[in-house]
Scaffold this motif. Structure first.
Motif, PDB file in Angstrom:
ATOM      1  N   GLU A 103       0.833  -1.208   0.000  1.00  0.00           N
ATOM      2  CA  GLU A 103       0.000   0.000   0.000  1.00  0.00           C
ATOM      3  C   GLU A 103       0.867   1.259   0.000  1.00  0.00           C
ATOM      4  O   GLU A 103       0.594   2.210  -0.727  1.00  0.00           O
ATOM      5  N   ILE A 104       1.928   1.237   0.798  1.00  0.00           N
ATOM      6  CA  ILE A 104       2.818   2.406   0.842  1.00  0.00           C
ATOM      7  C   ILE A 104       3.527   2.556  -0.502  1.00  0.00           C
ATOM      8  O   ILE A 104       3.662   3.665  -1.034  1.00  0.00           O
ATOM      9  N   GLU A 105       3.958   1.453  -1.063  1.00  0.00           N
ATOM     10  CA  GLU A 105       4.661   1.528  -2.343  1.00  0.00           C
ATOM     11  C   GLU A 105       3.752   2.119  -3.423  1.00  0.00           C
ATOM     12  O   GLU A 105       4.158   3.001  -4.176  1.00  0.00           O
ATOM     13  N   GLN A 106       2.509   1.621  -3.473  1.00  0.00           N
ATOM     14  CA  GLN A 106       1.556   2.119  -4.470  1.00  0.00           C
ATOM     15  C   GLN A 106       1.309   3.611  -4.271  1.00  0.00           C
ATOM     16  O   GLN A 106       1.241   4.381  -5.224  1.00  0.00           O
ATOM     17  N   PHE A 107       1.184   3.991  -3.009  1.00  0.00           N
ATOM     18  CA  PHE A 107       0.927   5.399  -2.722  1.00  0.00           C
ATOM     19  C   PHE A 107       2.101   6.257  -3.206  1.00  0.00           C
ATOM     20  O   PHE A 107       1.901   7.305  -3.841  1.00  0.00           O
ATOM     21  N   LEU A 108       3.322   5.805  -2.931  1.00  0.00           N
ATOM     22  CA  LEU A 108       4.489   6.606  -3.320  1.00  0.00           C
ATOM     23  C   LEU A 108       4.631   6.663  -4.845  1.00  0.00           C
ATOM     24  O   LEU A 108       5.000   7.704  -5.397  1.00  0.00           O
ATOM     25  N   LEU A 109       4.316   5.558  -5.498  1.00  0.00           N
ATOM     26  CA  LEU A 109       4.386   5.566  -6.963  1.00  0.00           C
ATOM     27  C   LEU A 109       3.432   6.599  -7.546  1.00  0.00           C
ATOM     28  O   LEU A 109       3.718   7.241  -8.549  1.00  0.00           O
ATOM     29  N   SER A 110       2.289   6.794  -6.894  1.00  0.00           N
ATOM     30  CA  SER A 110       1.328   7.767  -7.437  1.00  0.00           C
ATOM     31  C   SER A 110       1.555   9.194  -6.928  1.00  0.00           C
ATOM     32  O   SER A 110       1.131  10.126  -7.573  1.00  0.00           O
ATOM     33  N   HIS A 111       2.171   9.342  -5.760  1.00  0.00           N
ATOM     34  CA  HIS A 111       2.200  10.685  -5.180  1.00  0.00           C
ATOM     35  C   HIS A 111       3.584  11.277  -4.899  1.00  0.00           C
ATOM     36  O   HIS A 111       3.693  12.471  -4.678  1.00  0.00           O
ATOM     37  N   GLU A 113       7.020  12.682  -5.954  1.00  0.00           N
ATOM     38  CA  GLU A 113       7.559  13.260  -7.182  1.00  0.00           C
ATOM     39  C   GLU A 113       8.723  12.416  -7.721  1.00  0.00           C
ATOM     40  O   GLU A 113       9.676  12.124  -6.983  1.00  0.00           O
ATOM     41  N   GLY A 114       8.630  12.009  -8.952  1.00  0.00           N
ATOM     42  CA  GLY A 114       9.729  11.276  -9.606  1.00  0.00           C
ATOM     43  C   GLY A 114       9.772   9.792  -9.286  1.00  0.00           C
ATOM     44  O   GLY A 114      10.587   9.061  -9.855  1.00  0.00           O
ATOM     45  N   CYS A 115       8.923   9.332  -8.380  1.00  0.00           N
ATOM     46  CA  CYS A 115       8.970   7.920  -7.970  1.00  0.00           C
ATOM     47  C   CYS A 115       8.524   7.026  -9.139  1.00  0.00           C
ATOM     48  O   CYS A 115       7.470   7.256  -9.731  1.00  0.00           O
ATOM     49  N   GLY A 116       9.337   6.052  -9.465  1.00  0.00           N
ATOM     50  CA  GLY A 116       9.019   5.163 -10.590  1.00  0.00           C
ATOM     51  C   GLY A 116       9.590   5.678 -11.889  1.00  0.00           C
ATOM     52  O   GLY A 116       9.654   4.938 -12.869  1.00  0.00           O
ATOM     53  N   GLU A 117      10.018   6.957 -11.899  1.00  0.00           N
ATOM     54  CA  GLU A 117      10.598   7.525 -13.125  1.00  0.00           C
ATOM     55  C   GLU A 117      12.106   7.725 -12.967  1.00  0.00           C
ATOM     56  O   GLU A 117      12.895   7.173 -13.726  1.00  0.00           O
ATOM     57  N   SER A 118      12.480   8.507 -11.952  1.00  0.00           N
ATOM     58  CA  SER A 118      13.917   8.726 -11.772  1.00  0.00           C
ATOM     59  C   SER A 118      14.485   7.877 -10.632  1.00  0.00           C
ATOM     60  O   SER A 118      15.699   7.813 -10.447  1.00  0.00           O
ATOM     61  N   TYR A 119      13.652   7.286  -9.860  1.00  0.00           N
ATOM     62  CA  TYR A 119      14.109   6.360  -8.811  1.00  0.00           C
ATOM     63  C   TYR A 119      12.970   5.410  -8.491  1.00  0.00           C
ATOM     64  O   TYR A 119      11.820   5.657  -8.848  1.00  0.00           O
ATOM     65  N   GLN A 120      13.326   4.314  -7.856  1.00  0.00           N
ATOM     66  CA  GLN A 120      12.283   3.386  -7.428  1.00  0.00           C
ATOM     67  C   GLN A 120      12.365   3.200  -5.916  1.00  0.00           C
ATOM     68  O   GLN A 120      13.369   3.581  -5.300  1.00  0.00           O
ATOM     69  N   VAL A 121      11.328   2.649  -5.360  1.00  0.00           N
ATOM     70  CA  VAL A 121      11.342   2.452  -3.910  1.00  0.00           C
ATOM     71  C   VAL A 121      11.223   0.970  -3.575  1.00  0.00           C
ATOM     72  O   VAL A 121      10.576   0.205  -4.287  1.00  0.00           O
ATOM     73  N   GLU A 122      11.873   0.606  -2.484  1.00  0.00           N
ATOM     74  CA  GLU A 122      11.723  -0.738  -1.945  1.00  0.00           C
ATOM     75  C   GLU A 122      11.218  -0.561  -0.516  1.00  0.00           C
ATOM     76  O   GLU A 122      11.929  -0.009   0.326  1.00  0.00           O
ATOM     77  N   VAL A 123       9.986  -0.967  -0.304  1.00  0.00           N
ATOM     78  CA  VAL A 123       9.380  -0.759   1.018  1.00  0.00           C
ATOM     79  C   VAL A 123       9.494  -2.044   1.814  1.00  0.00           C
ATOM     80  O   VAL A 123       9.115  -3.118   1.343  1.00  0.00           O
ATOM     81  N   GLU A 124      10.060  -1.944   2.997  1.00  0.00           N
ATOM     82  CA  GLU A 124      10.208  -3.130   3.843  1.00  0.00           C
ATOM     83  C   GLU A 124       9.654  -2.811   5.228  1.00  0.00           C
ATOM     84  O   GLU A 124       9.679  -1.668   5.660  1.00  0.00           O
ATOM     85  N   SER A 125       9.163  -3.842   5.871  1.00  0.00           N
ATOM     86  CA  SER A 125       8.564  -3.608   7.184  1.00  0.00           C
ATOM     87  C   SER A 125       9.327  -4.381   8.245  1.00  0.00           C
ATOM     88  O   SER A 125       9.831  -5.482   7.989  1.00  0.00           O
ATOM     89  N   LEU A 126       9.375  -3.825   9.433  1.00  0.00           N
ATOM     90  CA  LEU A 126       9.884  -4.602  10.559  1.00  0.00           C
ATOM     91  C   LEU A 126       8.893  -5.721  10.839  1.00  0.00           C
ATOM     92  O   LEU A 126       7.695  -5.551  10.608  1.00  0.00           O
ATOM     93  N   VAL A 360       9.798  11.669  -0.891  1.00  0.00           N
ATOM     94  CA  VAL A 360       8.970  10.662  -0.200  1.00  0.00           C
ATOM     95  C   VAL A 360       8.317  11.287   1.043  1.00  0.00           C
ATOM     96  O   VAL A 360       7.110  11.139   1.273  1.00  0.00           O
ATOM     97  N   LEU A 361       9.121  11.999   1.824  1.00  0.00           N
ATOM     98  CA  LEU A 361       8.566  12.640   3.032  1.00  0.00           C
ATOM     99  C   LEU A 361       7.469  13.638   2.645  1.00  0.00           C
ATOM    100  O   LEU A 361       6.433  13.734   3.303  1.00  0.00           O
ATOM    101  N   LYS A 362       7.717  14.356   1.563  1.00  0.00           N
ATOM    102  CA  LYS A 362       6.755  15.367   1.113  1.00  0.00           C
ATOM    103  C   LYS A 362       5.416  14.704   0.769  1.00  0.00           C
ATOM    104  O   LYS A 362       4.345  15.231   1.092  1.00  0.00           O
ATOM    105  N   ALA A 363       5.505  13.536   0.130  1.00  0.00           N
ATOM    106  CA  ALA A 363       4.257  12.824  -0.210  1.00  0.00           C
ATOM    107  C   ALA A 363       3.526  12.400   1.063  1.00  0.00           C
ATOM    108  O   ALA A 363       2.298  12.458   1.138  1.00  0.00           O
ATOM    109  N   LEU A 364       4.289  11.958   2.054  1.00  0.00           N
ATOM    110  CA  LEU A 364       3.654  11.517   3.304  1.00  0.00           C
ATOM    111  C   LEU A 364       2.979  12.682   4.027  1.00  0.00           C
ATOM    112  O   LEU A 364       1.981  12.507   4.728  1.00  0.00           O
ATOM    113  N   MET A 365       3.538  13.892   3.833  1.00  0.00           N
ATOM    114  CA  MET A 365       2.970  15.069   4.506  1.00  0.00           C
ATOM    115  C   MET A 365       1.907  15.761   3.655  1.00  0.00           C
ATOM    116  O   MET A 365       1.298  16.732   4.095  1.00  0.00           O
TER     117      MET A 365
END
Lengths: 459, 186
Positions: A103-111, A113-126, A360-365
């Motif tokens: 869910e977090i990954e999908q959210f970041l891909l949509s919100h 800036e640049g996610c999925g285009e100039s960088y990708q994210v790997e979301v991991e959970s404790l 990423v932080l900006k999207a979360l805020m």
């Protein structure tokens, strides 16, 4: 020893073991279990096939370079050539951490800036808190990685354990203020300067992430406790803020009654610089005794609610049908309101991608991020316009009056606490003080106070 | 509704909190009480008493997650009723049958020894349980904490009934050895 003694001792078995009997009370029918076995077989077969394929065709399918340990679960985008930002989350009490990652990954891909285009994210959970055997080593391992890389962004909720179910519960940063002091986080000031969204966030709460003039961490969700008194039944004339002491000494029984949380009344619990508690044992005992002795019964009434936590999860009394309320906090000793940060995020000081980490932080805020329950963990979003709720949702909603009351409380915030072991120790004392006799109270307060002193020494 | 939201309802003194707990966990709690008492009316009364206890205890307590706390409360209330029923000779429940098996542990042992402090015994039991695998712990508590039948346990845990019986029997032996080693059983 007799059988009866053994059977009676079973009554007192630690609650953390009792939870395992839940397996017998799930309502899933038997065919589900059978199906689970079939699924297990199918998955095993698929895994074996994939392993064989992976062994035969390593270069055709994907990069086989071994990855570092991935805590809990991880999902990532597929564009291997792009730089990868590692996001560590710790948001769910238990259960399916993988879907939270997704869910977090999908959210970041949509919100973001640049996610999925100039960088990708790997979301991991404790690993969740109900898997302490996995969680603690994961935390240790990740802490060791902090100096040599590790996650680029942290999105964390500091959990509390209220019934001793997980006595060894560890949060990733148990003392976020100490982590700020130790230089674990990336200073964000240069990015915030150019971020117009920052003005939408509750300034007093965001200030909790500021250390020595630099913003190092961003609170994302918080809570305030206040008593609710219907305006129709009470003429509130006192001018807030008052100090906790003034509330307790007030002639007005409603104010004395609303001064119900001595934990909030202590305000900021410790001094980050001197690493000392901000209150003495005598002050703590005196405050608890004063709250206990307050004459509040006369002020109680059906339409008055003591110490309600103002968070969207609590929509019973604050919804589209609610009357207008006075929101009266347990003012702290400095004459203000205490807020509690529940969720926060930060970028690692060691990240190689600071600009992307801030995206990423900006999207979360952002407004969209702050409307996501997973990100705020059902606490009050720091994005003030999101705090009202939507009447169409049928849950939490603040009418104009109640919203103005909340904003007024936020203006009075002068202490912000994270969920730290120190805060939890006070909360544990709060849970039991009402049942203690006058003779027992000093010894119990002493015990907790000594424990807190030790905690702060070790923080 | 999440536990957290339910707890907030308790803190807001909303009657809806009790309804939500009943909706979410009522079936599970009823089954636990029924395993011990084998009487629907008694079981229902115990669950109601537990919900009342929750209303009285929350706040100031904030048991999160809520379910284990409810299990402990329901079981304690049900056990009190079970002991009362036993004294009145109105038992014969599944749980009573399970407890009979515990005689194994004491066969041949001197049960006239001085009584053991209950807290110490609880601590020892916790230690014993802590040393078991998750499956063995579930089997042991399923049988002797909540009075499950072997057949039900076998279905829920994807084991055969015989396997469950053998494993639980070994656990009793293990507990006997453990209690001897700890010096509380001669």
């Amino acid at each position: 020893m007799t059988k009866d003694e053994l059977v009676r001792a079973l009554d007192g078995v630690d609650a953390k073991y009792v939870r395992c009997i839940d397996v017998f009370y799930r309502t899933e029918p038997r065919w589900r279990y059978v199906m689970k076995n079939s699924v297990k077989l199918a998955v095993s077969a698929a895994v074996i096939l994939l392993m064989v394929a992976g062994f035969c065709l390593p270069h055709l399918l994907w990069d086989t370079e071994p990855k570092p340990w991935s805590p809990g679960a991880a999902v990532s985008g597929t564009k291997e050539e792009l730089p990868t930002l590692r996001i560590l989350i710790d948001l769910t009490l238990g259960g399916d951490v993988r879907s939270a990652c997704r869910e977090i990954e999908q959210f970041l891909l949509s919100h973001a800036e640049g996610c999925g285009e100039s960088y990708q994210v790997e979301v991991e959970s404790l690993p969740p808190i109900d898997e302490p055997d996995k969680r603690e080593p994961a935390i240790t391992q990740l802490h060791m990685q902090l100096n040599t890389g590790g996650p680029d962004v942290f999105l964390l909720r500091n959990f509390s354990d209220n019934i001793g179910l997980y006595p060894d519960l560890k949060n990733f940063f148990p003392y976020p203020a100490s982590a700020m002091r130790q230089g674990v986080f990336l200073p964000l000031d240069a990015y915030i300067e150019n971020d117009p969204n920052w003005e939408n966030l509750c300034p007093a709460v965001m200030a909790a992430g500021n250390y020595e003039g630099s913003q190092l961490l961003v609170p994302l969700g918080f809570g305030i406790r206040a008593s609710l008194v219907e305006t129709a039944s009470y003429d509130f004339t006192a001018e807030l803020p008052l100090t906790g002491e003034q509330m307790l000494q007030s002639e007005d029984p409603v104010l004395r009654w609303a001064a119900c949380s001595w934990v909030d009344m202590l305000g900021t619990l410790s001094d980050c610089e001197t690493e000392e508690l901000n209150f003495s044992e005598e002050e703590l005992l005196s405050l608890i005794t004063s709250v206990r002795d307050r004459k509040d019964t006369a002020a109680s009434a059906q339409n008055r609610l003591p110490g309600v936590t103002l968070i969207p999860a609590n929509d019973t009394h604050l919804n589209a049908d609610s009357p207008d309320y006075w929101l009266i906090p347990s003012c702290n000793r400095s004459g203000g309101v205490t807020a509690h940060v529940e969720v926060f995020a930060a970028a690692s000081a060691g990240t190689k991608y600071p600009r992307e980490a801030y995206a990423v932080l900006k999207a979360l805020m952002s407004r969209e991020g702050q409307q996501k329950e997973l990100i705020t963990s059902f606490s009050l979003p720091v994005y003030q316009e999101c705090q009202r709720g939507d009447p169409a949702d049928g849950g939490w909603y603040l009418n104009d009056w109640n919203y103005s009351q909340l904003l007024s409380l936020e203006e009075q915030i002068n202490a912000v606490e994270f969920t730290t072991p120190l805060y939890l120790e006070l909360q544990a004392l709060f849970d039991q003080y009402a049942a203690l006799s006058d003779e027992e109270l000093p010894a119990v307060v002493h015990e907790h106070y000594q424990k807190m002193k030790k905690m702060i020494d070790e923080s | 509704m999440t536990d957290r939201k339910i707890l907030d309802l308790f803190f807001a003194r909303s009657q809806r909190a009790v309804e939500e707990v009943r909706d979410k966990y009522g079936g599970k709690l009823l089954r636990l009480a029924h395993n011990i008492l084998r009487n629907s009316l008694d079981a229902e009364e115990c669950v109601n008493d537990a919900l009342l206890a929750a209303w009285d205890s929350i706040p100031p307590q904030r048991p999160e997650p809520l379910l284990p706390w409810l299990y402990v409360t329901v079981r304690n209330i049900s056990m009190n009723r079970f002991r009362y029923n036993l004294a009145q000779k109105r038992s014969g429940s599944r749980y009573a049958i399970a407890l009979d098996e515990l005689d194994d542990i004491f066969s041949g042992a001197d049960s006239t020894e001085s009584t053991v402090d209950r807290r110490e015994l609880c601590r020892l039991l916790d230690k014993f349980l802590g040393g078991l695998s998750r499956l063995d712990r579930t089997l042991f508590l399923g049988r002797y904490y909540s009075g499950e039948s072997y057949l039900d346990m076998a279905e829920r845990l994807n084991l055969s009934e015989h396997n469950c019986q053998v494993r639980v029997s070994r656990l009793r032996k293990k507990l006997r050895e453990f209690l001897k080693k700890e010096g509380v059983l001669s």
